[in-house]
Design a protein around this motif. Sequence first.
Motif, PDB file in Angstrom:
ATOM      1  N   ALA A   1       0.843  -1.188   0.000  1.00 11.54           N
ATOM      2  CA  ALA A   1       0.000   0.000   0.000  1.00 11.54           C
ATOM      3  C   ALA A   1       0.879   1.238   0.000  1.00 11.54           C
ATOM      4  CB  ALA A   1      -0.922  -0.005   1.206  1.00 11.54           C
ATOM      5  N   VAL A   2       0.262   2.363  -0.389  1.00  8.71           N
ATOM      6  CA  VAL A   2       0.968   3.635  -0.414  1.00  8.71           C
ATOM      7  C   VAL A   2       0.173   4.652   0.385  1.00  8.71           C
ATOM      8  CG1 VAL A   2      -0.151   4.333  -2.570  1.00  8.71           C
ATOM      9  CG2 VAL A   2       1.965   5.408  -1.876  1.00  8.71           C
ATOM     10  N   SER A   3       0.877   5.472   1.131  1.00  8.32           N
ATOM     11  CA  SER A   3       0.236   6.526   1.906  1.00  8.32           C
ATOM     12  C   SER A   3       1.218   7.684   2.043  1.00  8.32           C
ATOM     13  CB  SER A   3      -0.180   6.026   3.293  1.00  8.32           C
ATOM     14  OG  SER A   3      -0.752   7.079   4.051  1.00  8.32           O
ATOM     15  N   GLY A   4       0.806   8.873   1.558  1.00 10.41           N
ATOM     16  CA  GLY A   4       1.675  10.035   1.668  1.00 10.41           C
ATOM     17  C   GLY A   4       1.308  11.087   0.656  1.00 10.41           C
ATOM     18  N   PRO A   5       1.855  12.293   0.839  1.00 14.43           N
ATOM     19  CA  PRO A   5       1.581  13.382  -0.112  1.00 14.43           C
ATOM     20  C   PRO A   5       2.269  13.107  -1.445  1.00 14.43           C
ATOM     21  CG  PRO A   5       3.219  14.054   1.500  1.00 14.43           C
ATOM     22  CD  PRO A   5       2.726  12.707   1.944  1.00 14.43           C
ATOM     23  N   VAL A   6       1.572  13.470  -2.518  1.00 16.71           N
ATOM     24  CA  VAL A   6       2.073  13.224  -3.861  1.00 16.71           C
ATOM     25  C   VAL A   6       1.913  14.501  -4.683  1.00 16.71           C
ATOM     26  CG1 VAL A   6       1.737  11.935  -6.006  1.00 16.71           C
ATOM     27  CG2 VAL A   6       1.597  10.755  -3.816  1.00 16.71           C
TER      28      VAL A   6
ATOM     29  N   ALA B   1      -1.468  16.533  -5.524  1.00 18.05           N
ATOM     30  CA  ALA B   1      -2.537  15.536  -5.542  1.00 18.05           C
ATOM     31  C   ALA B   1      -3.016  15.223  -4.136  1.00 18.05           C
ATOM     32  CB  ALA B   1      -2.053  14.265  -6.227  1.00 18.05           C
ATOM     33  N   GLY B   2      -2.540  15.975  -3.172  1.00 13.90           N
ATOM     34  CA  GLY B   2      -2.931  15.759  -1.786  1.00 13.90           C
ATOM     35  C   GLY B   2      -2.269  14.515  -1.210  1.00 13.90           C
ATOM     36  N   THR B   3      -2.781  14.052  -0.100  1.00 18.28           N
ATOM     37  CA  THR B   3      -2.286  12.828   0.526  1.00 18.28           C
ATOM     38  C   THR B   3      -2.947  11.631  -0.140  1.00 18.28           C
ATOM     39  OG1 THR B   3      -1.919  13.955   2.627  1.00 18.28           O
ATOM     40  CG2 THR B   3      -2.053  11.559   2.680  1.00 18.28           C
TER      41      THR B   3
ATOM     42  N   ASP C   1       4.614  12.102  -8.691  1.00 21.84           N
ATOM     43  CA  ASP C   1       5.673  11.966  -7.684  1.00 21.84           C
ATOM     44  C   ASP C   1       7.057  12.232  -8.293  1.00 21.84           C
ATOM     45  OD1 ASP C   1       6.787  11.495  -5.181  1.00 21.84           O
ATOM     46  OD2 ASP C   1       7.045   9.358  -5.566  1.00 21.84           O
ATOM     47  N   PRO C   2       7.258  13.406  -8.957  1.00 22.88           N
ATOM     48  CA  PRO C   2       8.552  13.672  -9.581  1.00 22.88           C
ATOM     49  C   PRO C   2       9.691  13.817  -8.570  1.00 22.88           C
ATOM     50  CG  PRO C   2       7.208  15.644  -9.593  1.00 22.88           C
ATOM     51  CD  PRO C   2       6.319  14.538  -9.109  1.00 22.88           C
ATOM     52  N   ALA C   3       9.345  14.164  -7.326  1.00 26.59           N
ATOM     53  CA  ALA C   3      10.383  14.332  -6.302  1.00 26.59           C
ATOM     54  C   ALA C   3      10.751  13.010  -5.650  1.00 26.59           C
ATOM     55  CB  ALA C   3       9.918  15.318  -5.245  1.00 26.59           C
ATOM     56  N   ASN C   4      10.109  11.900  -6.050  1.00 31.49           N
ATOM     57  CA  ASN C   4      10.388  10.564  -5.501  1.00 31.49           C
ATOM     58  C   ASN C   4      10.195  10.511  -3.984  1.00 31.49           C
ATOM     59  OD1 ASN C   4      11.188   9.445  -8.053  1.00 31.49           O
ATOM     60  ND2 ASN C   4      13.092  10.600  -7.831  1.00 31.49           N
ATOM     61  N   ALA C   5       9.111  11.171  -3.542  1.00 31.61           N
ATOM     62  CA  ALA C   5       8.786  11.104  -2.110  1.00 31.61           C
ATOM     63  C   ALA C   5       8.366   9.699  -1.709  1.00 31.61           C
ATOM     64  CB  ALA C   5       7.678  12.104  -1.781  1.00 31.61           C
ATOM     65  N   ILE C   6       7.884   8.942  -2.685  1.00 25.90           N
ATOM     66  CA  ILE C   6       7.441   7.569  -2.423  1.00 25.90           C
ATOM     67  C   ILE C   6       8.363   6.625  -3.182  1.00 25.90           C
ATOM     68  CG2 ILE C   6       5.564   5.906  -2.714  1.00 25.90           C
ATOM     69  CD1 ILE C   6       3.621   8.260  -2.528  1.00 25.90           C
TER      70      ILE C   6
END
Length: 896
Positions: A684-689, A713-715, A748-753
């Motif tokens: 699963a994925v959870s976080g700001p995008v 895109a919010g969280t 997610d261009p900043a690769n936060a996920i």
Amino acid sequence: MRFGLSRGTGRRGRLASSRRYAVETLESRTLLSGVFTYDGQTLSFTAAAGVQNRVTISTGPGAGHYTIQDSADTIVFSAGMNLLSWTISPDGHTASGSEIGIHDVYVNTSDTLDIVDVQSSDLPLKVQPVGSDELLRIDSLGAPFGAQRITAPIFFDGQFARRTELTVDDTGDPMQRDVTVTDAGIFGLTPSNITFTHATNGSPLDLVAMNITLDSASGGDVTVVAQSPDAPFVGDNIFLNANGHDRVFVEQLTSKSQVIVDELAVGATDDVTLGASSSLFGVSGHVSVNGGAGLATLSIDGSADTNSGNLVIGLDNLGNGVIGPDIASRRITFVPASLQSLTLKTSTGGNHVTYDLPSGTPAAFTARLETGSGNDVVDILSNPANAILQIEGVAGNDQVHLGAAGSSDASALQGQIAIGNSGGADTLSVDGSGVTAPRVVAVSDSTIAGLIAASLSYANLSSLSVTGGVGVEAFNVVPSSTVPITIDGGPFAPLVAPVDMLNVNTSGTTAAALQLSNDTAGNHGAFTFADRMPVAFSRVGAVTPMIIAPPALATIAGSVYSAQTAAALAGVTVFLDENGNGGLDPSEPSAITDASGAFQFAGLAAGTYSVALVPGTFVAAGSSPSVSVAAGQSFGGVTLAAIPAPVGAGPDLSAGVSVLSPASVIGGSKGKLKLRITNAGPAAVSGPVGVELFASKDRTLDPSDAAFTTLSAGTLRLKKGASKTLILPFVFPSSLADGNYFLLASVDPANAIGEIDESNNVAASATAIHIGPAAIDLAGHFGRLPGSLKSGKSATIPLTIQNLGNVAAVGTIDVDVFASADATRDGSDLAIATGVPLKINVKAGKSQNVVIRLPVGASVPAGSYFLIADLNASRSRSESTFANNDVVSASVLNVG
């Protein structure tokens, strides 16, 4: 202005004749005070004869107060003055008083080497020596005045003197002044003009030279020397003492005169320019330039002159004449240690320039010689170390010679020497016959290395010849496709065969042939080529007709960018996968990208190479490109897309995108994006995008695409296999060129996920959108047409009009209807109707059904035709394009 002289008859003459009595009366008194009244308006002072007087004139400390002091002899007033309340000092050397009633001042310095100092003056002043050598000094009062307290005209009348000297000291003045020096005066240095006449040798045309000294303002003056061209007998010595970054223009200088420029300020640089309007015809005298405590730049421009001359540029002079009249008398001298740069532009008449500037110039000395269109001859005999010499022909075909035949020493040619000709082609010869040490000399059509100490480069040659020295030399020559090359081995003992070696590199040439071998007497020979100019040689021993050169090596270059943001990636290792195993082996070439993402592999043999990324922080987003290079080829433009390395069993975001906007929009207008994000990973994925938008000419993200906004895109919370659809508002870019663009969305261009696959995060719109300024774009198609048309009868034609633009099309347009033998409108088509009015109201991206009413009377020969309607036929409405305005029927119609 009036300068009174106590001469003549009448009352004024009678007063003059009583001068001796007045003088004796004044000198017999120890103190004179009171009112002295005469009928004239001139304050007259006559210096005593037979002694060397030193006269100082200045306004007094109070307004309208005047002081005259003679430190060498007693003050003597002559008739013709109007004195009110004047006082003579007890010792008889100083007189001072009010200026009331005095219009001007006259000083007769008599006959014995007198000196007149004018410190300040607000009354017109005339100084007239008689039969002596006189010095007039306009003295500086120091900062901040300089000579600016001279507010009234000064006239130095030297016609009755033996010799005269004039000095103006403005060193205390902090302001920059524009000064003009002529044979009649100095203008602009003081608030008022300083004029003079010359002493003569008995004839009005035989003028005696005057020494003129100007100490310039500390602010840096602009001084123009412009003697009258019709005053050939003037022989003035003009001394210009600069005091900080002065500019001097010598525009007119007679043959007997000279200008000497000397910089007094430490660290300052003067600019000295000779000539006016690119001509030196007016400069015939001697000019001397000395940087003194600073430096100087010297510019000589005779490019507009048409005659020729012989010019020698030596260690301390430009002699034997520069372009212009009176060639024999002109001489330009300078102090080499203080000259920073020299610029010389020769005339169009054809000149012979000898450049011989050995050591003694500053380390950073630069000389620039611009030859005219007259086919100049330039001899370069020496050049100092660290100096730069540039020879540039603006037209004509020049002859440039480096070194003197039989005596040249390679050590005399140092520094940098660059030769070019933008308007013609030079013949260049390099003479190293004075060289005694063995040399290896490399010769090509752009450089010669190893023969002389100078760094030599050249361009636009018509021919090149090189003469070697007395030592043993090896000439390595690369033939040129445009420049014939001649090699002379140089002097050798008459009874000994030549020992120099000639190697001609024939790699890259075809059909090289040795036309004639050189014999022991040094007879000429030549290489000829099918695709190169000949290489001629003489006095060379061993000749190698072919050098087996090492194979030419290739180069592969490119860059690495992010497949998510299109930004350059630094620090990424790129390698050539020569064995195809996908990994970097010890024998395989590798390179690391620089700050701009660039990499390069040099020294490659001809072949095919797979360019790949070494896995690390980033991995390749696609397959490794294969590049084939030939021998000597430089292949650039290899681009590699990279993504962050995958993580373990994590999420995997993928995107789909569509744009909720018309097919054509105005740059800067609002739009909406429908974005569907799916998590295809096992976690699963959870976080700001974030989401970054790009405008692209195709559906693939690369560095040529323009990023124009970043959205949130919010969280995002997605389970495995889950999806989420977002509607995101944005603004279309207004800075793009008018055109069709796909919209790319990078999730997610900043690769936060961290994801197991980052290669599927970019999605493209299904169709391109036209982005540009506000405009309509009309197109259309016919509705159901009748089976036939009757010639000359009215008819109604159904038509659907489309507006592919980004604003509504409202109003009336005109339509032309044609019958055509084919489906393309051209000059052979027959007009059925022209200028048919049609009212439309079509929103951007929409269509409207209308009818065209063909009028009665159109006559077309019976036959089968395609029907063509030209929308907006007169082009009265502006559109983004008119290329799609023709509406053509799908099949032919019968017209009868």
